[in-house]
Design a protein around this motif. Structure first.
Motif, PDB file in Angstrom:
ATOM      1  N   PRO A  93      59.810 102.319  54.895  1.00 42.88           N
ATOM      2  CA  PRO A  93      61.218 102.646  55.152  1.00 42.88           C
ATOM      3  C   PRO A  93      62.166 101.617  54.562  1.00 42.88           C
ATOM      4  O   PRO A  93      61.788 100.473  54.278  1.00 42.88           O
ATOM      5  CB  PRO A  93      61.305 102.667  56.684  1.00 42.88           C
ATOM      6  N   ALA A  94      63.415 102.034  54.401  1.00 41.93           N
ATOM      7  CA  ALA A  94      64.452 101.140  53.898  1.00 41.93           C
ATOM      8  C   ALA A  94      64.785 100.081  54.946  1.00 41.93           C
ATOM      9  O   ALA A  94      64.818 100.357  56.147  1.00 41.93           O
ATOM     10  CB  ALA A  94      65.699 101.937  53.531  1.00 41.93           C
ATOM     11  N   PHE A  95      65.020  98.881  54.467  1.00 42.29           N
ATOM     12  CA  PHE A  95      65.377  97.770  55.339  1.00 42.29           C
ATOM     13  C   PHE A  95      66.836  97.892  55.756  1.00 42.29           C
ATOM     14  O   PHE A  95      67.721  98.126  54.932  1.00 42.29           O
ATOM     15  CB  PHE A  95      65.138  96.453  54.601  1.00 42.29           C
ATOM     16  N   ILE A 102      59.580  87.581  53.925  1.00 45.22           N
ATOM     17  CA  ILE A 102      60.230  88.307  52.843  1.00 45.22           C
ATOM     18  C   ILE A 102      59.565  87.946  51.522  1.00 45.22           C
ATOM     19  O   ILE A 102      59.338  86.765  51.229  1.00 45.22           O
ATOM     20  CB  ILE A 102      61.730  87.973  52.775  1.00 45.22           C
ATOM     21  N   LEU A 103      59.260  88.962  50.707  1.00 51.60           N
ATOM     22  CA  LEU A 103      58.683  88.754  49.382  1.00 51.60           C
ATOM     23  C   LEU A 103      59.634  89.305  48.332  1.00 51.60           C
ATOM     24  O   LEU A 103      60.096  90.442  48.440  1.00 51.60           O
ATOM     25  CB  LEU A 103      57.320  89.450  49.261  1.00 51.60           C
ATOM     26  N   ASP A 104      59.895  88.494  47.313  1.00 51.48           N
ATOM     27  CA  ASP A 104      60.796  88.908  46.238  1.00 51.48           C
ATOM     28  C   ASP A 104      60.080  88.778  44.897  1.00 51.48           C
ATOM     29  O   ASP A 104      60.097  87.729  44.265  1.00 51.48           O
ATOM     30  CB  ASP A 104      62.057  88.042  46.247  1.00 51.48           C
ATOM     31  N   GLY A 105      59.424  89.858  44.489  1.00 52.70           N
ATOM     32  CA  GLY A 105      58.788  89.874  43.174  1.00 52.70           C
ATOM     33  C   GLY A 105      57.334  89.474  43.162  1.00 52.70           C
ATOM     34  O   GLY A 105      56.788  89.187  42.090  1.00 52.70           O
ATOM     35  N   LEU A 113      57.531  92.454  57.665  1.00 53.43           N
ATOM     36  CA  LEU A 113      57.524  91.986  56.281  1.00 53.43           C
ATOM     37  C   LEU A 113      58.524  92.822  55.490  1.00 53.43           C
ATOM     38  O   LEU A 113      58.509  94.049  55.554  1.00 53.43           O
ATOM     39  CB  LEU A 113      56.122  92.135  55.671  1.00 53.43           C
ATOM     40  N   ILE A 114      59.382  92.129  54.725  1.00 56.45           N
ATOM     41  CA  ILE A 114      60.367  92.793  53.885  1.00 56.45           C
ATOM     42  C   ILE A 114      59.971  92.602  52.427  1.00 56.45           C
ATOM     43  O   ILE A 114      59.690  91.481  51.995  1.00 56.45           O
ATOM     44  CB  ILE A 114      61.780  92.216  54.108  1.00 56.45           C
ATOM     45  N   LEU A 115      59.956  93.699  51.669  1.00 59.66           N
ATOM     46  CA  LEU A 115      59.693  93.656  50.234  1.00 59.66           C
ATOM     47  C   LEU A 115      61.000  93.926  49.500  1.00 59.66           C
ATOM     48  O   LEU A 115      61.742  94.848  49.851  1.00 59.66           O
ATOM     49  CB  LEU A 115      58.646  94.703  49.843  1.00 59.66           C
ATOM     50  N   VAL A 147      56.402  97.172  57.594  1.00 63.44           N
ATOM     51  CA  VAL A 147      56.764  96.809  56.215  1.00 63.44           C
ATOM     52  C   VAL A 147      57.975  97.629  55.795  1.00 63.44           C
ATOM     53  O   VAL A 147      58.002  98.850  55.966  1.00 63.44           O
ATOM     54  CB  VAL A 147      55.591  97.060  55.247  1.00 63.44           C
ATOM     55  N   TYR A 148      58.987  96.944  55.234  1.00 67.69           N
ATOM     56  CA  TYR A 148      60.222  97.583  54.806  1.00 67.69           C
ATOM     57  C   TYR A 148      60.510  97.227  53.347  1.00 67.69           C
ATOM     58  O   TYR A 148      60.012  96.230  52.824  1.00 67.69           O
ATOM     59  CB  TYR A 148      61.397  97.136  55.676  1.00 67.69           C
ATOM     60  N   ARG A 149      61.350  98.032  52.718  1.00 64.65           N
ATOM     61  CA  ARG A 149      61.785  97.778  51.340  1.00 64.65           C
ATOM     62  C   ARG A 149      63.297  97.600  51.334  1.00 64.65           C
ATOM     63  O   ARG A 149      64.032  98.451  51.850  1.00 64.65           O
ATOM     64  CB  ARG A 149      61.397  98.958  50.430  1.00 64.65           C
ATOM     65  N   ALA A 150      63.782  96.491  50.758  1.00 65.25           N
ATOM     66  CA  ALA A 150      65.209  96.172  50.761  1.00 65.25           C
ATOM     67  C   ALA A 150      65.827  96.484  49.410  1.00 65.25           C
ATOM     68  O   ALA A 150      65.472  95.866  48.394  1.00 65.25           O
ATOM     69  CB  ALA A 150      65.426  94.709  51.108  1.00 65.25           C
TER      70      ALA A 150
END
Length: 289
Positions: free
Chosen positions: A115-117, A134-137, A159-161, A187-190
């Protein structure tokens, strides 16, 4: 990576009794789900975690003879749910799994959506004082799986991706390495990641990781006086955190080393920093009591 071949179609099933041993089960028919994209989750730990947390996501199960006793209870649950399962030889199980590293059992599952963050929801999360990861890349799915496994080990809940083009999302490879860890994390996607990161600052201490002369050691992750939990941001394996992401962080930490190599693998870095966060949580809890 080439797409693994489709598992061999089993013969039609006959009436089954839940109490019969798994090795005596007749082959079950394929369902309409055959045409949907299913994840292959391999290994007893990962499959067991699925059945503990979300058994309804398991569409089919394949296993070899050495694990027939270990999966007996799982097969009974599948029988009650009218979901097919099958004992196969090692060669066929490798074809089903797409790898010989299957651990003796493979579940075909409905992928869980990411789902969307929502930064506003994150402000409510901050009330429990738990760290936000949070993971960025982070692009390697094996690194993502290892990070998820470590996060689950320490009991971190979320956890945010980021929307970084290189960012790995949950995949079969990640599930295999995570050993069931994905079942214990939300787990979310921002999207518009840097903007989302800036909106976290009122509720979280946003801490990035980077090789910098201004970076602080992991001990800096100890509870702050203002009581905000840490939102820890880890970056890409090759390039680290993008400049815009670093600029959105309030603090930067790094793990000091002997200098023989420049840095650790991101999954190793995550493990060390997650341990520091867990120790900081323990310190906070002891001071609250």
């Amino acid at each position: 990576m080439p797409k693994p071949p489709t598992p061999r179609k089993p013969a039609p099933a006959h009436t089954r009794r839940p109490a019969a041993p798994p090795s005596q089960r007749p082959h079950a028919p394929h369902h309409a789900e055959e045409h949907r994209k299913l994840f292959r989750v391999a290994g007893l730990a990962a499959v067991s975690a699925l059945f503990e947390r979300e058994p309804q996501r398991v569409e089919r199960l394949f296993f070899d003879e050495r694990l027939k006793d270990a999966v007996g209870a799982i097969c009974q649950r599948l029988a009650r749910a009218r979901r097919p399962y099958r004992m196969v030889d090692g060669e066929e199980l490798a074809r089903v799994a797409g790898t010989p590293m299957h651990g003796g059992v493979v579940a075909l599952i409905e992928p869980r959506p990411v789902p969307a963050f929502d930064p506003e929801a994150a402000r409510r999360w901050a009330a429990d004082k738990r760290p936000l990861l949070i993971l960025d890349g982070v692009g390697n799915p094996h690194n993502l799986g290892a990070i998820v496994r470590t996060a689950a080990f320490f009991g971190f809940p979320r956890l945010i991706l980021s929307d970084h083009p290189a960012q790995a999302l949950p995949s079969e490879a990640g599930y295999r390495v995570a050993e069931g860890g994905f079942e214990w994390l939300e787990v979310y996607r921002a999207e518009r990641f840097v903007t989302a990161l800036k909106r976290l600052k009122g509720a979280y201490r946003v801490v990035g990781t980077a090789l910098s002369p201004h970076a602080r050691p992991p001990a800096a992750l100890a509870p702050s006086k203002d009581g905000r939990p840490v939102a820890l941001v880890l970056g890409n394996e090759e390039e680290g955190l993008p400049p815009a992401t670093l600029a959105a962080c309030e603090e930067v930490v790094m793990i000091p080393g002997a200098g023989h190599v420049q840095s650790l693998n991101v999954a190793a870095t995550a493990a060390i920093l997650f341990h520091a966060l867990s120790s900081a949580e323990s310190l906070r809890l002891s001071s609250d009591t």
